[in-house]
Write a protein that holds these residues in place. Structure first.
Motif, PDB file in Angstrom:
ATOM      1  N   UNK B 158       0.859  -1.185   0.000  1.00 28.69           N
ATOM      2  CA  UNK B 158       0.000   0.000   0.000  1.00 28.69           C
ATOM      3  C   UNK B 158       0.894   1.234   0.000  1.00 28.69           C
ATOM      4  N   UNK B 159       0.722   2.094  -1.001  1.00 26.97           N
ATOM      5  CA  UNK B 159       1.590   3.256  -1.166  1.00 26.97           C
ATOM      6  C   UNK B 159       0.754   4.529  -1.165  1.00 26.97           C
ATOM      7  N   UNK B 160       1.195   5.535  -0.395  1.00 25.12           N
ATOM      8  CA  UNK B 160       0.500   6.825  -0.401  1.00 25.12           C
ATOM      9  C   UNK B 160       1.150   7.747  -1.414  1.00 25.12           C
ATOM     10  N   UNK B 161       0.516   7.886  -2.553  1.00 19.47           N
ATOM     11  CA  UNK B 161       1.011   8.806  -3.568  1.00 19.47           C
ATOM     12  C   UNK B 161       0.547  10.218  -3.184  1.00 19.47           C
ATOM     13  N   UNK B 162       1.249  11.253  -3.668  1.00 21.75           N
ATOM     14  CA  UNK B 162       0.961  12.591  -3.156  1.00 21.75           C
ATOM     15  C   UNK B 162      -0.386  13.153  -3.607  1.00 21.75           C
ATOM     16  N   UNK B 163      -1.001  13.921  -2.735  1.00 22.50           N
ATOM     17  CA  UNK B 163      -2.260  14.601  -3.060  1.00 22.50           C
ATOM     18  C   UNK B 163      -1.952  15.921  -3.756  1.00 22.50           C
ATOM     19  N   UNK B 171      -2.768  15.147 -17.979  1.00 23.73           N
ATOM     20  CA  UNK B 171      -3.768  16.005 -18.564  1.00 23.73           C
ATOM     21  C   UNK B 171      -5.141  15.362 -18.494  1.00 23.73           C
ATOM     22  N   UNK B 172      -5.387  14.662 -17.351  1.00 24.89           N
ATOM     23  CA  UNK B 172      -6.593  13.841 -17.244  1.00 24.89           C
ATOM     24  C   UNK B 172      -7.831  14.664 -16.941  1.00 24.89           C
ATOM     25  N   UNK B 173      -7.717  15.961 -16.910  1.00 27.55           N
ATOM     26  CA  UNK B 173      -8.904  16.743 -16.609  1.00 27.55           C
ATOM     27  C   UNK B 173      -8.499  18.020 -15.930  1.00 27.55           C
ATOM     28  N   UNK B 206      -4.138  19.681  -7.066  1.00 25.84           N
ATOM     29  CA  UNK B 206      -4.576  18.431  -6.454  1.00 25.84           C
ATOM     30  C   UNK B 206      -4.515  17.311  -7.492  1.00 25.84           C
ATOM     31  N   UNK B 207      -4.022  16.187  -7.088  1.00 30.80           N
ATOM     32  CA  UNK B 207      -3.763  15.078  -8.011  1.00 30.80           C
ATOM     33  C   UNK B 207      -5.030  14.574  -8.694  1.00 30.80           C
ATOM     34  N   UNK B 208      -4.881  14.124  -9.931  1.00 30.82           N
ATOM     35  CA  UNK B 208      -5.985  13.472 -10.630  1.00 30.82           C
ATOM     36  C   UNK B 208      -5.811  11.955 -10.668  1.00 30.82           C
ATOM     37  N   UNK B 209      -4.630  11.488 -10.300  1.00 29.02           N
ATOM     38  CA  UNK B 209      -4.345  10.050 -10.333  1.00 29.02           C
ATOM     39  C   UNK B 209      -3.002   9.788  -9.671  1.00 29.02           C
ATOM     40  N   UNK B 210      -2.883   8.658  -8.991  1.00 33.34           N
ATOM     41  CA  UNK B 210      -1.602   8.290  -8.396  1.00 33.34           C
ATOM     42  C   UNK B 210      -0.826   7.304  -9.253  1.00 33.34           C
ATOM     43  N   UNK B 230      -8.721  11.507  -5.083  1.00 35.30           N
ATOM     44  CA  UNK B 230      -8.316  12.162  -6.326  1.00 35.30           C
ATOM     45  C   UNK B 230      -9.372  13.208  -6.673  1.00 35.30           C
ATOM     46  N   UNK B 231      -9.035  14.106  -7.568  1.00 38.96           N
ATOM     47  CA  UNK B 231      -9.834  15.313  -7.748  1.00 38.96           C
ATOM     48  C   UNK B 231     -10.030  15.658  -9.219  1.00 38.96           C
ATOM     49  N   UNK B 232     -11.204  16.190  -9.537  1.00 37.88           N
ATOM     50  CA  UNK B 232     -11.473  16.732 -10.864  1.00 37.88           C
ATOM     51  C   UNK B 232     -12.232  18.042 -10.679  1.00 37.88           C
ATOM     52  N   UNK B 233     -11.708  19.104 -11.270  1.00 40.80           N
ATOM     53  CA  UNK B 233     -12.381  20.403 -11.162  1.00 40.80           C
ATOM     54  C   UNK B 233     -13.348  20.616 -12.316  1.00 40.80           C
TER      55      UNK B 233
END
Lengths: 464, 464
Positions: B158-163, B171-173, B206-210, B230-233
């Motif tokens: 289990x890895x905590x990727x950055x927020x 460019x996922x959104x 804010x990250x869109x994917x880890x 994860x976040x999408x604006x």
């Protein structure tokens, strides 16, 4: 048929006699004069490597095997056999070595020499391939899993409290603002930024704690815990501070401060027990190379009864200790790390839980005691770190809570939903917060908190 | 000595004969003419309530017990006995009823009448106390725990990727910006906002994917997974979109697309099996009240072999289906939800995994196939939802990856660390992403995604 197994499996004596496929990265290669090579490979499944013996007669021996260097990725097929060497039960006689990727000795930074942790932070994308950071990753994973299992077995519900929030709920520190406004040209209304045009129609921030929202779930479903990222926009460049870190916050309905202390003690002992049992090689490494007291400290804590005493008693002990402290101790002031460490390391020589702190130094939501001077707060102190857990019984009385808010210049209307929990079916309840990184630091002995989180965020650092 | 137990425990036949303490919230009270009352209480430990019988001779019967209303919090001591009633094995003969908190019938919104989910969203702090949202909380918890256990048992870290991140990595959104600049008066340099003065010395988001960070851990330690927000604006006000949601992203070294599909199929089956086994009452409720196909669908998927076919084959099926679609189907265009649902619901009547999509509609990091027209992508499609998982084999060849980046107008230098993974010891590797809320929606049949996350964040909504 050869079967793919992990290095961890291949290193066990039971694997002897099996024909297997191993896949991983080369750590070292040594060539024997008798025309064969020893290749150590690691695949992350455990701390140790496995040694493969590649004979000079393998078809790619000269062209590829003899050029293998640290970091190359390989698939090795072969027979697991007993190792004649010391410190390893098994080795693999390779029948085929496939090279997937090379790693140029001139440019690949992770050659055999040692690197400073500071340098490794600048290549955080490669440092998981080192002994130290592989071990940190496995221990961190084990800690997370142990915490989840502890709460799940105890009937707690895992709750995802929001990361983005419009309420600065306890004024716990400086917050990051979250926005979709164009900072070059933010829309204005009457000379001020028009947050009605922002994504959430108002200023919004990154959470500093999920506690208040966890209380919502406890005050309706009994027991809940959060496990998520929290943020502080403090400009602190220390070995103890991160702008982004992970917190665990359990919350229990129908639970007083004693039940809260019991839970904290039980949880820490469970985590330490699991880590010693499930990551023995990794912990052994930390004990050998990072901090020689790590194993002893964990064992001692598992066997200790945590010493519980009031803040008032602690202040008395500190004042009469004869110890020279940098900061003076007086009833009504916050204890410093040096005081906490004195109590746990020198005076009691075991973990300590201090409780019943002066209300003046604690947030509004902590339950006011009958003496009206203290609140039902508790801090768990451990050697080297000082406070590792902070918690409290929450104020469940609506009128007292409102009065405490006003005392601290907070607007009760901003907390309408928090007050509703006291307005409707209020219950005594308690909880605490545990910083994951501080816990991993404590377990591993790693001195800098930036080295126990995969990609540390600190002032000026948001790479990767 | 009476012992505190949960309502879940007290409802089991084995509890008969025990003298116990129960603590929870009143759901209903009915008074008998014969001077006693039935009180149903719930404590969140399970869907069902337990019925307590409070005799008129209890000292606070007139003053408190007869005034109990929905939402009041109580402690009930008494004897568990067999219930003569239908649909419940046990009940409790109360010897003492302690009232902790009342809930004014005039103002407490959760009276016996039904409320719309829309209204309940406006009181997200109270909705966990309802049948539906208590059940959602327990199922969501079960899903999370099942996912963690699945990966832990399989040797994933289990890895905590950055927020917070400074790289907009795929460019996922649209992204949320994170800042500590004063928006009213941001410092400028040459007429532009001076991000050197911001917390991270540069614009950060804010990250869109880890995923890209998870690849770092897979390409060094073998198998890793993320489980984080994860976040999408995106300004989407639909029943399927959230600005903040939780994703699970496993990543495996030495794994091709077939291994990736195997993992996805195994994981979904494990989660569905666990939920049916561990939350039977909650799932029964959803099946009865929310969506009558829920249980049948889950059972069917557990027993099905997922049908795997290429995108090209799927397009052929769709074109010759005779079905009228809103959007036309043609090789090279993205499939719409209606197409995906046709394949899984009508054509194959089982879960479907499509693979090998046109490279032109997929991101740069997916592995280019030998035909140079498709990439090693895969989507898992299930009834009602369509795509529930999306994944791919990643491009492990440095030169091909760089060429693909340039094709998509990305600067290789911005991805220096991602390219390093291919430069040093590159390996074939694969992974996928699963949206937690879509999964919980699918399992529960809840129509709106805002009702399967504790505190939904959508345009204009960041309360609580």
């Amino acid at each position: 048929m050869s079967e793919k197994i992990t290095v961890a499996e291949a290193r066990r004596p039971e694997a002897v006699g099996r024909v297997v496929v191993l896949q991983g990265w080369v750590r070292t290669r040594r060539d024997s004069k008798a025309s064969f090579s020893f290749i150590e490979i690691n695949d992350g499944s455990c701390f140790g490597n496995i040694q493969a013996i590649a004979d000079g007669e393998l078809e790619n021996y000269e062209s590829q095997i003899k050029r293998l260097s640290p970091g190359c990725s390989v698939t090795i097929e072969g027979l697991v056999r007993e190792s004649p060497g010391k410190g390893q039960a098994t080795e693999v006689q390779a029948t085929r070595v496939t090279v997937h990727g090379t790693a140029d000795v001139e440019t690949y930074p992770l050659q055999k020499k040692r690197h400073s942790f500071e340098f490794l932070r600048s290549i955080a994308h490669l440092r998981p391939r080192t002994n130290t950071f592989g071990a940190v990753a496995r221990v961190r994973n084990c800690v997370c899993n142990s915490i989840h299992q502890f709460f799940q077995e105890d009937g707690f519900l895992y709750v995802h409290t929001p990361v983005i929030t419009a309420s600065d709920c306890e004024g716990a520190g400086e917050m990051f603002q979250v926005t979709t406004l164009n900072l070059e040209d933010a829309p204005k209304q009457g000379g001020k930024v028009d947050f009605a045009a922002d994504f959430f129609d108002r200023p919004s921030f990154l959470t500093v704690s999920g506690q208040l929202e966890a209380e919502i779930f406890a005050c309706g479903l009994g027991k809940a815990y959060t496990f998520g990222p929290t943020f502080r926009a403090e400009n602190s460049n220390t070995a103890r501070h991160l702008a982004e870190f992970w917190m665990i916050e359990p919350e229990m309905a129908f639970c007083d401060l004693v039940g809260n202390m019991d839970l904290a003690e039980r949880m820490l002992k469970r985590v330490f027990t699991d880590v010693l049992e499930k990551c023995p090689e990794d912990i052994e490494f930390f004990n050998l190379r990072i901090d020689k007291t790590v194993v002893e400290t964990l064992r001692h804590i598992i066997e200790s009864e945590f010493r519980r005493l009031t803040y008032t008693e602690a202040v008395e002990i500190l004042k009469t200790s004869g110890e020279k402290f940098e900061f003076p101790v007086d009833w009504g002031t916050d204890l410093q790390s040096e005081h906490e460490r004195y109590l746990t390391e020198k005076h009691f020589k075991c973990p300590v839980i201090l409780h019943d702190y002066p209300s003046s130094i604690k947030p509004f939501y902590m339950r006011l005691s009958d003496d009206e001077k203290t609140v039902g707060a508790m801090d768990v102190l451990v050697p080297k770190v000082g406070e590792i857990i902070g918690g409290s019984q929450r104020e469940e009385r609506l009128d007292v809570l409102e009065a405490r808010m006003k005392e601290q210049d907070l607007e009760p209307e901003d907390y309408w939903w928090y007050l509703d929990l006291r307005r409707y079916g209020t219950v005594p309840h308690s909880g605490f917060g545990l910083g994951l990184e501080r816990l991993v630091q404590f377990i591993t002995g790693m001195a800098n908190i930036r080295d126990v989180i995969p990609f540390p965020r600190t002032p000026g650092n948001a790479e990767f």
